[in-house]
Design a protein around this motif. Structure first.
Motif, PDB file in Angstrom:
ATOM      1  N   SER A   1       0.849  -1.193   0.000  1.00 16.59           N
ATOM      2  CA  SER A   1       0.000   0.000   0.000  1.00 16.59           C
ATOM      3  C   SER A   1       0.882   1.241   0.000  1.00 16.59           C
ATOM      4  N   ASP A   2       0.588   2.217  -0.845  1.00 17.31           N
ATOM      5  CA  ASP A   2       1.345   3.481  -0.811  1.00 17.31           C
ATOM      6  C   ASP A   2       0.656   4.535   0.033  1.00 17.31           C
ATOM      7  N   ASN A   3      -0.647   4.572  -0.030  1.00 17.51           N
ATOM      8  CA  ASN A   3      -1.379   5.670   0.598  1.00 17.51           C
ATOM      9  C   ASN A   3      -2.379   5.218   1.658  1.00 17.51           C
TER      10      ASN A   3
ATOM     11  N   ILE B   1      -3.310  -1.238  -6.911  1.00 15.33           N
ATOM     12  CA  ILE B   1      -2.965  -1.194  -8.338  1.00 15.33           C
ATOM     13  C   ILE B   1      -2.604   0.245  -8.695  1.00 15.33           C
ATOM     14  N   TYR B   2      -1.414   0.402  -9.267  1.00 13.36           N
ATOM     15  CA  TYR B   2      -1.011   1.714  -9.781  1.00 13.36           C
ATOM     16  C   TYR B   2      -0.605   1.544 -11.239  1.00 13.36           C
ATOM     17  N   ASN B   3      -1.249   2.296 -12.101  1.00 12.09           N
ATOM     18  CA  ASN B   3      -0.948   2.244 -13.541  1.00 12.09           C
ATOM     19  C   ASN B   3      -0.930   0.815 -14.070  1.00 12.09           C
ATOM     20  N   GLY B   4      -1.934   0.064 -13.672  1.00 12.67           N
ATOM     21  CA  GLY B   4      -2.083  -1.301 -14.185  1.00 12.67           C
ATOM     22  C   GLY B   4      -1.115  -2.302 -13.572  1.00 12.67           C
TER      23      GLY B   4
ATOM     24  N   SER C   1      -4.864   2.970   1.849  1.00 15.65           N
ATOM     25  CA  SER C   1      -6.223   2.434   1.738  1.00 15.65           C
ATOM     26  C   SER C   1      -6.225   0.911   1.649  1.00 15.65           C
ATOM     27  N   THR C   2      -5.185   0.332   1.068  1.00 14.19           N
ATOM     28  CA  THR C   2      -5.111  -1.139   1.037  1.00 14.19           C
ATOM     29  C   THR C   2      -4.815  -1.660   2.446  1.00 14.19           C
TER      30      THR C   2
ATOM     31  N   GLY D   1      -8.184  -0.948  -6.146  1.00 13.88           N
ATOM     32  CA  GLY D   1      -7.854   0.067  -7.125  1.00 13.88           C
ATOM     33  C   GLY D   1      -8.988   0.916  -7.621  1.00 13.88           C
ATOM     34  N   PRO D   2      -9.961   0.321  -8.314  1.00 14.75           N
ATOM     35  CA  PRO D   2     -10.912   1.149  -9.073  1.00 14.75           C
ATOM     36  C   PRO D   2     -11.498   2.295  -8.246  1.00 14.75           C
TER      37      PRO D   2
ATOM     38  N   GLY E   1     -10.972   1.193  -4.560  1.00 14.50           N
ATOM     39  CA  GLY E   1      -9.891   1.841  -3.812  1.00 14.50           C
ATOM     40  C   GLY E   1     -10.328   3.168  -3.215  1.00 14.50           C
ATOM     41  N   ARG E   2      -9.320   3.924  -2.801  1.00 11.57           N
ATOM     42  CA  ARG E   2      -9.582   5.258  -2.224  1.00 11.57           C
ATOM     43  C   ARG E   2      -8.468   6.201  -2.656  1.00 11.57           C
TER      44      ARG E   2
END
Ligand SMILES: Cc1cc2nc3c(=O)[nH]c(=O)nc-3n(C[C@H](O)[C@H](O)[C@H](O)COP(=O)(O)O)c2cc1C
Length: 169
Positions: A12-14, A58-61, A16-17, A89-90, A123-124
């Motif tokens: 997770s980067d931000n 998911i980031y950029n697929g 939400s995951t 993601g979505p 996602g968020r």
């Protein structure tokens, strides 16, 4: 009998995951299954866990790098143990209405780990997210929280019941 213990690891980067992992762990505990959550990059061993759930943003697929590394690093140790995979993601409610297939790296993880299931959750994205691209997306109206707590909890509850059935046989 020893209670079942599940690891919920995430890339997770931000945050939400990570939040989805917390929701999964809470629902597992409500269903009588003990659960630990951890950033995937901080998991050094999967010893002692009856099952593992690994999720990645998911980031950029692309599936999150920490989740990808986790799948490679722990595949041999997890051989024969129940593994479940999720993606987040979505930034709309599409994940609640359609079965969104795994992106290629997540599909690799599903194969490598012989995972029982893969699911995609919404996602968020908030204005606290790191990176120019993320903030531009928020400015363009793409922000919001599309994590469906009920759906996430139901997935985890269903996993708890699968695991309990397997051990009561
Ligand atoms: C730059 C950028 C690219 C993204 N690319 C995708 C994508 O290709 N597919 C997708 O479903 N979601 C995409 N998202 C949405 C993120 O997956 C979503 O915000 C997710 O909840 C982030 O998880 P995290 O907070 O755990 O890092 C993107 C978000 C950003 C900011």
């Amino acid at each position: 009998m020893k209670p079942l213990l599940v690891l919920v690891a995430y890339g997770s980067d931000n945050g939400s995951t990570a939040g989805i992992a917390d929701m999964i762990a809470a629902a597992l505990r409500d269903a009588g299954v003990a659960a630990h959550t951890s950033p995937a990059a901080q998991v050094h061993t999967v010893d002692g866990y009856d099952a593992v759930i690994i999720g990645g943003a998911i980031y950029n697929g692309r599936w999150h790098g920490d989740a990808r590394v986790f799948a490679r690093r722990h595949a041999a140790a997890l051989h024969g143990r129940p593994v479940y995979v999720f993606s987040s993601g979505p930034l709309d409610d599409s994940a609640d209405h359609t079965d969104i297939p795994p992106v290629p790296h997540a599909a690799d993880a599903v194969r490598r780990l012989a995972a029982r299931e893969h699911v995609t959750f919404g996602g968020r994205l908030t204005d606290q997210a790191r990176g120019f691209a993320a903030r531009a997306m928020v400015r363009n109206g793409r922000g919001g929280d599309f994590r469906n707590a009920a759906r996430i909890g139901a997935w985890a509850t269903q996993i708890a019941s699968q695991l309990r059935q397997a051990t009561s046989r």
